[in-house]
Motif scaffolding. Structure first.
Motif: not given
Length: 205
Positions: A87-104
């Motif tokens: 499991l990974v917990l990450a502060p939202i402030a630490a997110i620099r980007g997110l890759q996801a499917a276009h539909g999602d």
């Protein structure tokens, strides 16, 4: 020109103008709605509706493929893909980007009903206090300044308002006095991610 055709033509023009005005208003309303959508709202939608894993890019340079499991007040919980059972917990402030499917991504921008769950108001500090209470071994990605980062393994002893105390020992080893190599005080603002072995039995909120 026959009068009936003349009025039919006027009605068609009026209907077309109304349709154009309605479309413009809807488009403007959608732009205004999207302008008020924050990252946390998109993450909540992805945690509920994403059909494929996403890739989190975090502030220390870690890139990890996960399935978002829950979103707290200022952090996300995710299970790593690939059968790692971590499991990974990450502060939202630490997110620099997110890759996801276009539909999602498109679905995450749509309006979502707020479940108003207690879990969505839990802060990262409170989640880390629970890990400290359970004496769960963790690995932390810690920012040390600039582009530098450090990985620390151990057990969280206590969590203050904006920092934690970490007893340092080998990953997977129990927190015993003989195993502890030292202690580190870490500001929560420096934490890029917290990794937990899912076998530790920590429930995802």
């Amino acid at each position: 020109m026959r009068w009936d055709r003349f009025f039919d033509d006027l009605e068609d023009q009026l209907a077309a103008q109304w349709e154009a005005e309605r479309a413009a208003l809807e488009s403007e309303a959608e732009r205004l709605r999207l302008a008020r959508v924050d990252l946390r709202t998109r993450l909540v939608a992805l945690s509920r509706e994403a059909e494929a894993p996403v890739v989190l890019e975090l502030s220390d340079g870690l890139t990890v493929e996960v399935r978002l499991a829950a979103v707290g007040a200022d952090w996300v919980a995710a299970s790593e893909s690939g059968g790692t059972r971590r499991l990974v917990l990450a502060p939202i402030a630490a997110i620099r980007g997110l890759q996801a499917a276009h539909g999602d991504l498109l679905r995450s921008a749509r309006p979502v009903e707020s479940a108003d769950r207690l879990a969505e108001r839990v802060t990262l500090a409170l989640a880390l206090r629970d890990l400290a209470r359970r004496r769960v071994g963790v690995t932390l990605g810690v920012l040390t300044g600039g582009a530098d980062a450090r990985i620390l393994a151990g057990t969280i002893d206590r969590v203050g308002a904006d920092h934690l105390d970490l007893a340092l020992h080998d990953a997977g080893a129990p927190r015993r006095a003989a195993e502890v190599r030292g202690y580190r005080l870490v500001p929560l603002s420096a934490v890029a991610w917290v990794r937990i072995d899912a076998a530790a039995g920590v429930p995802v909120v």
